[in-house]
Design a protein around this motif. Structure first.
Motif, PDB file in Angstrom:
ATOM      1  N   SER A  62      -5.607   5.068   4.475  1.00  0.00           N
ATOM      2  CA  SER A  62      -6.127   6.049   5.432  1.00  0.00           C
ATOM      3  C   SER A  62      -5.456   7.393   5.182  1.00  0.00           C
ATOM      4  O   SER A  62      -4.386   7.461   4.564  1.00  0.00           O
ATOM      5  CB  SER A  62      -5.895   5.601   6.874  1.00  0.00           C
ATOM      6  OG  SER A  62      -4.580   5.895   7.311  1.00  0.00           O
TER       7      SER A  62
ATOM      8  N   SER B  75     -10.120   7.272   4.762  1.00  0.00           N
ATOM      9  CA  SER B  75     -10.561   8.041   5.930  1.00  0.00           C
ATOM     10  C   SER B  75     -10.494   9.529   5.636  1.00  0.00           C
ATOM     11  O   SER B  75      -9.800   9.973   4.713  1.00  0.00           O
ATOM     12  CB  SER B  75      -9.721   7.700   7.165  1.00  0.00           C
ATOM     13  OG  SER B  75      -8.402   8.208   7.054  1.00  0.00           O
TER      14      SER B  75
ATOM     15  N   THR C   8     -14.067   5.935   6.606  1.00  0.00           N
ATOM     16  CA  THR C   8     -13.758   5.893   8.037  1.00  0.00           C
ATOM     17  C   THR C   8     -13.612   7.334   8.525  1.00  0.00           C
ATOM     18  O   THR C   8     -12.863   8.118   7.943  1.00  0.00           O
ATOM     19  CB  THR C   8     -12.460   5.122   8.301  1.00  0.00           C
ATOM     20  OG1 THR C   8     -12.605   3.784   7.813  1.00  0.00           O
ATOM     21  CG2 THR C   8     -12.131   5.079   9.784  1.00  0.00           C
TER      22      THR C   8
ATOM     23  N   HIS D 274      -9.206   7.725  11.918  1.00  0.00           N
ATOM     24  CA  HIS D 274      -8.171   6.702  11.776  1.00  0.00           C
ATOM     25  C   HIS D 274      -6.896   7.194  12.483  1.00  0.00           C
ATOM     26  O   HIS D 274      -5.902   7.528  11.834  1.00  0.00           O
ATOM     27  CB  HIS D 274      -7.899   6.416  10.299  1.00  0.00           C
ATOM     28  CG  HIS D 274      -7.173   5.125  10.049  1.00  0.00           C
ATOM     29  ND1 HIS D 274      -7.733   4.078   9.351  1.00  0.00           N
ATOM     30  CD2 HIS D 274      -5.937   4.711  10.393  1.00  0.00           C
ATOM     31  CE1 HIS D 274      -6.865   3.090   9.272  1.00  0.00           C
ATOM     32  NE2 HIS D 274      -5.758   3.445   9.883  1.00  0.00           N
ATOM     33  N   TYR D 275      -6.953   7.298  13.805  1.00  0.00           N
ATOM     34  CA  TYR D 275      -5.768   7.588  14.646  1.00  0.00           C
ATOM     35  C   TYR D 275      -5.216   9.012  14.534  1.00  0.00           C
ATOM     36  O   TYR D 275      -4.098   9.261  14.976  1.00  0.00           O
ATOM     37  CB  TYR D 275      -4.610   6.649  14.292  1.00  0.00           C
ATOM     38  CG  TYR D 275      -4.768   5.193  14.667  1.00  0.00           C
ATOM     39  CD1 TYR D 275      -5.600   4.790  15.684  1.00  0.00           C
ATOM     40  CD2 TYR D 275      -4.046   4.212  13.990  1.00  0.00           C
ATOM     41  CE1 TYR D 275      -5.717   3.451  16.032  1.00  0.00           C
ATOM     42  CE2 TYR D 275      -4.157   2.869  14.324  1.00  0.00           C
ATOM     43  CZ  TYR D 275      -4.997   2.490  15.344  1.00  0.00           C
ATOM     44  OH  TYR D 275      -5.105   1.182  15.676  1.00  0.00           O
TER      45      TYR D 275
ATOM     46  N   ASN E 184     -11.491   3.547  13.617  1.00  0.00           N
ATOM     47  CA  ASN E 184     -10.636   2.438  13.209  1.00  0.00           C
ATOM     48  C   ASN E 184      -9.908   1.865  14.418  1.00  0.00           C
ATOM     49  O   ASN E 184      -9.196   2.578  15.127  1.00  0.00           O
ATOM     50  CB  ASN E 184      -9.606   2.904  12.185  1.00  0.00           C
ATOM     51  CG  ASN E 184      -8.713   1.773  11.713  1.00  0.00           C
ATOM     52  OD1 ASN E 184      -9.127   0.933  10.914  1.00  0.00           O
ATOM     53  ND2 ASN E 184      -7.480   1.719  12.212  1.00  0.00           N
TER      54      ASN E 184
ATOM     55  N   ASN F 217     -15.025  -0.413  13.660  1.00  0.00           N
ATOM     56  CA  ASN F 217     -14.014  -1.355  13.180  1.00  0.00           C
ATOM     57  C   ASN F 217     -13.199  -1.912  14.344  1.00  0.00           C
ATOM     58  O   ASN F 217     -12.872  -1.194  15.291  1.00  0.00           O
ATOM     59  CB  ASN F 217     -13.097  -0.620  12.199  1.00  0.00           C
ATOM     60  CG  ASN F 217     -11.865  -1.406  11.822  1.00  0.00           C
ATOM     61  OD1 ASN F 217     -10.907  -1.465  12.590  1.00  0.00           O
ATOM     62  ND2 ASN F 217     -11.869  -1.984  10.653  1.00  0.00           N
TER      63      ASN F 217
ATOM     64  N   ASN G 271     -10.400  -6.026  10.900  1.00  0.00           N
ATOM     65  CA  ASN G 271      -9.053  -6.050  10.328  1.00  0.00           C
ATOM     66  C   ASN G 271      -8.374  -7.332  10.801  1.00  0.00           C
ATOM     67  O   ASN G 271      -8.218  -7.533  12.008  1.00  0.00           O
ATOM     68  CB  ASN G 271      -8.233  -4.847  10.782  1.00  0.00           C
ATOM     69  CG  ASN G 271      -8.820  -3.526  10.309  1.00  0.00           C
ATOM     70  OD1 ASN G 271      -9.702  -3.498   9.470  1.00  0.00           O
ATOM     71  ND2 ASN G 271      -8.329  -2.428  10.858  1.00  0.00           N
TER      72      ASN G 271
END
Length: 510
Positions: free
Chosen positions: A42, A102, A141, A144-145, A189, A259, A331
């Motif tokens: 990511s 990502s 993606t 992703h955070y 994610n 996800n 995941n």
């Protein structure tokens, strides 16, 4: 990657029996036509170049620079931003068919909204083109955070409904700039993990929680914010999917999904209480996201236990959220057992975990750093999604073995882990699972969101003390390459020893 700890949450196995033995000897050709194998990373974990070419700070930059990761940051990481061509070459040598990565929101749109950064567009175009020119599918993606710190400062990020519009605009730029070559999009994610770890127990950015549910947070409300954030994540996801389907899908012919993190989860005992607790845990953890996108509403037990703390969908939102996926990404790393803890429901002041009312017991040997090798859990997780959610198309986005950082390249535990879990995927497919792809986590040893640079999951070791950040193939990279290139693989210990000897010779020659 989501790592187990005291607060970990489950995916449950329903009342069904799944085979406990995975395929022992198999090859790439045993998988269905169109099935894809790859590996992933990511943006914040792999790119580096944190302050280069117009990128602004994300919430992860702020979090790590505040010392929350023991002084470690992703400022440089393994510098894929500058070394992507080298990495794609390694992917080709390994035999990867796909690469999951990502897009950094603060790199592409530094202020969170408004002007697009042309240097970021150029970078992602170059990466995508490099992959495609070598026959590797890009699986992207979108989030992703790592949303921009600018949006966190302005209105609280995911706490505000304003982020739905900004996320949709971010997704629009991604679809517009890259969608002519990217066919597989994942909006978010692990939106079933992010609300808990970031807004309940506060161990990830933006580090929000409230006593006594979380520690070391200066602000937050663990009783309500996880539900609010999950709701906004769902609305943002549905909005982006609606945009893609309306504006791009008929021309670009791609697919868009979401996800989820998935444990294989079993009742600790066969008591009615533990069986019900396991179902409740599943409804709370997986169902919080999966039920709305599949059925259009939250699970009944979540509505009951959360009460007014759980936002509701309007009729229009219900229609947008329901069916808002072409595939689900999963995941999966390990299995856990669930014990009933209904006593927690007696407290009037509860967080998400207390509402779930379960106790999690991890199947981990505390004397070992590696995850236990329990491949039947993979098949159990896939079987659950088949039974509970109508057998949707599934891509296993992350699966891998954790080891401590070491220069030793003979990661036999990772090889055994991969062999077992890929074999379990094959068993699940033979049992009717609509699984269409498998990605190892991770391609390189990267900056892990839980643990920094100590835990490693990579097929390739990266010496972070080497100014050149040279990549070194591990035994697992060699094993995966053998498999991807059509050679039969097995768990035979003698064969693994021979592979290790051959690999050592190859490494010395290179």
């Amino acid at each position: 990657m989501f790592m187990l700890r005291v607060y970990s949450l489950p995916i449950i196995l329903l009342n069904l029996v799944v085979a406990v033995f995975c395929a022992d000897k198999y090859s790439r050709e045993d998988f269905p036509p169109g099935f894809v194998f790859g590996s992933g990373t990511s943006a914040y974990q792999v790119e580096g170049a944190a302050s280069e070419d117009g990128r602004s700070p994300s919430i992860w930059d702020t979090f790590s620079h505040e010392g929350k990761m023991d002084g470690e940051t992703g400022d440089v990481s393994v510098d894929e931003y500058h070394k992507y061509k080298e990495d794609v070459k390694l992917m080709v040598e390994t035999g990867l068919e796909a690469y999951r990565f990502s897009i950094s929101w603060p790199r592409l749109i530094p202020n969170g909204r408004g002007p697009v950064n042309p240097k970021a567009v150029r970078y992602y175009n170059s990466l995508i083109n490099e992959l495609i020119s070598h026959g590797i599918q890009p699986h992207v993606t979108i989030y992703h955070y790592d949303h921009p710190q600018a949006l966190e400062d302005e209105y609280g990020g995911w706490l505000s409904r304003k982020i739905v519009k900004d996320f949709t605009a971010f997704a629009d730029v991604c679809f517009r700039e890259f969608g002519d070559r990217v066919l597989y999009w994942t909006t978010l994610n692990e939106p079933n993990v992010f609300p808990l770890f970031s807004y309940d127990v506060g161990m990830l950015p933006p580090n929000r929680c409230s006593f006594p549910f979380g520690l070391n947070c200066s602000q937050g409300n663990s009783t309500s914010e996880p539900y609010l954030v999950a709701h906004h994540l769902l609305l943002a996801h549905a909005s982006a999917v609606r945009l893609y389907r309306k504006k791009y899908q008929s021309k670009q012919l791609g697919f868009v999904g979401i996800n989820l993190y998935a444990f294989a989860t079993y009742p600790l005992t066969n008591s009615t209480e533990d069986v019900l607790a396991t179902q409740r845990a599943n409804d709370y953890f997986v169902g919080l996201i999966a039920n709305p996108v599949v059925f259009g509403s939250y699970p009944d037990i979540v509505k009951k236990n959360a009460g007014s703390r759980l936002p509701t969908f309007t009729n229009q939102e219900y229609k947008q959220v329901k069916g808002s996926f072409d595939f689900l990404g999963i995941n999966h790393y390990m299995s856990i057992h669930v014990k009933d803890n209904s006593a927690s429901l007696k407290s009037e002041y509860r967080d998400f975990l207390a509402d779930m009312a379960v106790e999690m017991i991890a199947d981990i040997d505390s004397s070992k750093y590696e995850f236990p090798i329990q491949p039947s859990g993979m098949q159990a997780s896939l079987e659950y999604f088949k039974q509970a959610y109508g057998n949707p198309p599934i891509y296993i986005h992350e699966n891998g073995q954790r080891t401590r950082r070491t220069s030793s390249l003979e990661d036999t535990s990772r090889v055994k882990y991969m062999h077992g879990y890929i074999g379990s995927v094959l068993d699940a497919i033979r049992n009717g699972s609509n699984t269409r792809g498998y990605f190892t986590w991770s391609f390189l040893d990267v900056f892990e969101l839980l643990g920094g640079y100590e835990p490693c999951f990579g097929l390739y070791y990266v010496d972070i003390n080497d100014p050149q950040l040279k990549r070194h193939a591990k035994l697992s990279a060699h094993w995966y390459s053998q498999f991807l290139k059509g050679r039969p693989v097995s768990s035979d210990s003698d064969g693994l020893i021979k592979l290790g000897k051959d690999f050592s010779l190859l490494s010395r020659r290179s």
